[in-house]
Design a protein around this motif. Structure first.
Motif, PDB file in Angstrom:
ATOM      1  N   ALA A   1       6.612   6.859   5.068  1.00 47.78           N
ATOM      2  CA  ALA A   1       5.938   5.611   5.430  1.00 47.78           C
ATOM      3  C   ALA A   1       6.845   4.689   6.239  1.00 47.78           C
ATOM      4  N   GLY A   2       8.134   5.054   6.339  1.00 45.07           N
ATOM      5  CA  GLY A   2       9.049   4.271   7.164  1.00 45.07           C
ATOM      6  C   GLY A   2      10.060   3.443   6.405  1.00 45.07           C
ATOM      7  N   PHE A   3      10.076   3.540   5.064  1.00 44.70           N
ATOM      8  CA  PHE A   3      11.075   2.811   4.298  1.00 44.70           C
ATOM      9  C   PHE A   3      12.434   3.470   4.499  1.00 44.70           C
TER      10      PHE A   3
ATOM     11  N   GLU B   1       0.831  -1.212   0.000  1.00 45.95           N
ATOM     12  CA  GLU B   1       0.000   0.000   0.000  1.00 45.95           C
ATOM     13  C   GLU B   1       0.863   1.259   0.000  1.00 45.95           C
ATOM     14  N   ALA B   2       1.988   1.234   0.719  1.00 47.04           N
ATOM     15  CA  ALA B   2       2.888   2.387   0.748  1.00 47.04           C
ATOM     16  C   ALA B   2       3.504   2.633  -0.626  1.00 47.04           C
ATOM     17  N   VAL B   3       3.889   1.565  -1.306  1.00 48.09           N
ATOM     18  CA  VAL B   3       4.437   1.709  -2.660  1.00 48.09           C
ATOM     19  C   VAL B   3       3.362   2.245  -3.602  1.00 48.09           C
ATOM     20  N   GLU B   4       2.138   1.752  -3.481  1.00 46.98           N
ATOM     21  CA  GLU B   4       1.042   2.263  -4.304  1.00 46.98           C
ATOM     22  C   GLU B   4       0.805   3.754  -4.040  1.00 46.98           C
TER      23      GLU B   4
ATOM     24  N   LEU C   1      11.515  11.376  -9.170  1.00 47.34           N
ATOM     25  CA  LEU C   1      10.684  10.619  -8.229  1.00 47.34           C
ATOM     26  C   LEU C   1      10.684  11.200  -6.820  1.00 47.34           C
ATOM     27  N   LYS C   2      10.996  12.481  -6.644  1.00 49.19           N
ATOM     28  CA  LYS C   2      11.091  13.051  -5.302  1.00 49.19           C
ATOM     29  C   LYS C   2       9.798  12.908  -4.502  1.00 49.19           C
ATOM     30  N   ALA C   3       8.655  13.134  -5.121  1.00 46.66           N
ATOM     31  CA  ALA C   3       7.373  13.008  -4.404  1.00 46.66           C
ATOM     32  C   ALA C   3       7.166  11.572  -3.946  1.00 46.66           C
ATOM     33  N   ALA C   4       7.463  10.625  -4.812  1.00 48.22           N
ATOM     34  CA  ALA C   4       7.294   9.215  -4.461  1.00 48.22           C
ATOM     35  C   ALA C   4       8.282   8.807  -3.370  1.00 48.22           C
ATOM     36  N   LEU C   5       9.509   9.252  -3.475  1.00 51.79           N
ATOM     37  CA  LEU C   5      10.508   8.905  -2.466  1.00 51.79           C
ATOM     38  C   LEU C   5      10.154   9.491  -1.102  1.00 51.79           C
TER      39      LEU C   5
ATOM     40  N   ALA D   1       1.445   9.426  -5.642  1.00 55.81           N
ATOM     41  CA  ALA D   1       2.000  10.761  -5.386  1.00 55.81           C
ATOM     42  C   ALA D   1       2.853  11.216  -6.556  1.00 55.81           C
ATOM     43  N   TRP D   2       3.614  10.303  -7.118  1.00 59.49           N
ATOM     44  CA  TRP D   2       4.460  10.637  -8.265  1.00 59.49           C
ATOM     45  C   TRP D   2       3.600  11.025  -9.460  1.00 59.49           C
TER      46      TRP D   2
END
Length: 135
Positions: A80-82, A53-56, A70-74, A61-62
Motif C-alpha cells: 500500500a506504500g507504507f 483503510e490500508a491499516v484495516e 504479521l507477515k501477511a499484514a506487513l 489480511a492478517w
C-alpha cells in the motif's frame, strides 16, 4: 511441485508436436499476463486507499491468513506504500528498489546501483532534489 511431478510435466511437454508446443506457449504467456494484470490491479487498489483503510486491509489480511506472525499484514502495508523510517530519502529508496524489482527479468537481473547512478534518480521518473524542494 515435487521432482516427480516436474519430470512428468517435462515428459508431456517434450512429447508435444510443434503446433501443440506453440499453443502451450501462448496459453502460458496469457496466464502469466493475466496474473501480472491481477497483481497490478491489486497494488493500484491498495495504493489508492487512505492510511486508515490500508491499516484495516492489513488487519483483515492478517485475520484471514490466521498466521502466528504479521507477515501477511506487513505485506499489505508495504504494498500500500507504507515505509519504515519514512523520511523522504528512505521512501524514495524503497520506491526505487520496488521499481527495480518490478522491472527485473529475474534475480540475476537485479542490481542495486550507487546513489549517484542515473538509474537511481530516473527509474520512477522522479528527481530526488525536486522532491526535496517540493516537500
Amino acid at each position: 511441485m515435487d521432482v516427480g511431478k516436474v519430470t512428468e510435466l517435462a515428459k508431456a511437454v517434450s512429447a508435444l508436436d510443434e503446433h501443440e508446443a506453440t499453443l502451450l506457449a501462448e496459453v502460458v504467456e496469457e496466464m502469466r499476463a493475466t496474473r501480472a494484470r491481477t497483481e497490478a490491479d491489486r497494488l493500484a487498489k491498495l495504493r489508492s486507499l487512505s492510511d486508515v483503510e490500508a491499516v484495516e486491509a492489513a488487519i483483515a489480511a492478517w485475520e484471514v491468513e490466521l498466521v502466528d506472525d504479521l507477515k501477511a499484514a506487513l505485506k499489505v502495508l508495504l504494498d500500500a506504500g507504507f515505509v519504515r523510517d519514512a523520511t523522504l530519502e528512505a521512501a524514495y529508496r524503497v520506491g526505487y528498489q520496488r521499481g527495480a524489482y518490478d522491472n527485473a527479468a529475474g534475480p540475476a537481473d537485479m542490481k542495486v546501483p550507487a546513489e549517484d547512478d542515473r538509474d537511481y534518480v530516473t527509474l520512477r521518473r522522479y528527481d530526488l532534489d525536486d522532491l526535496r524542494r517540493a516537500a
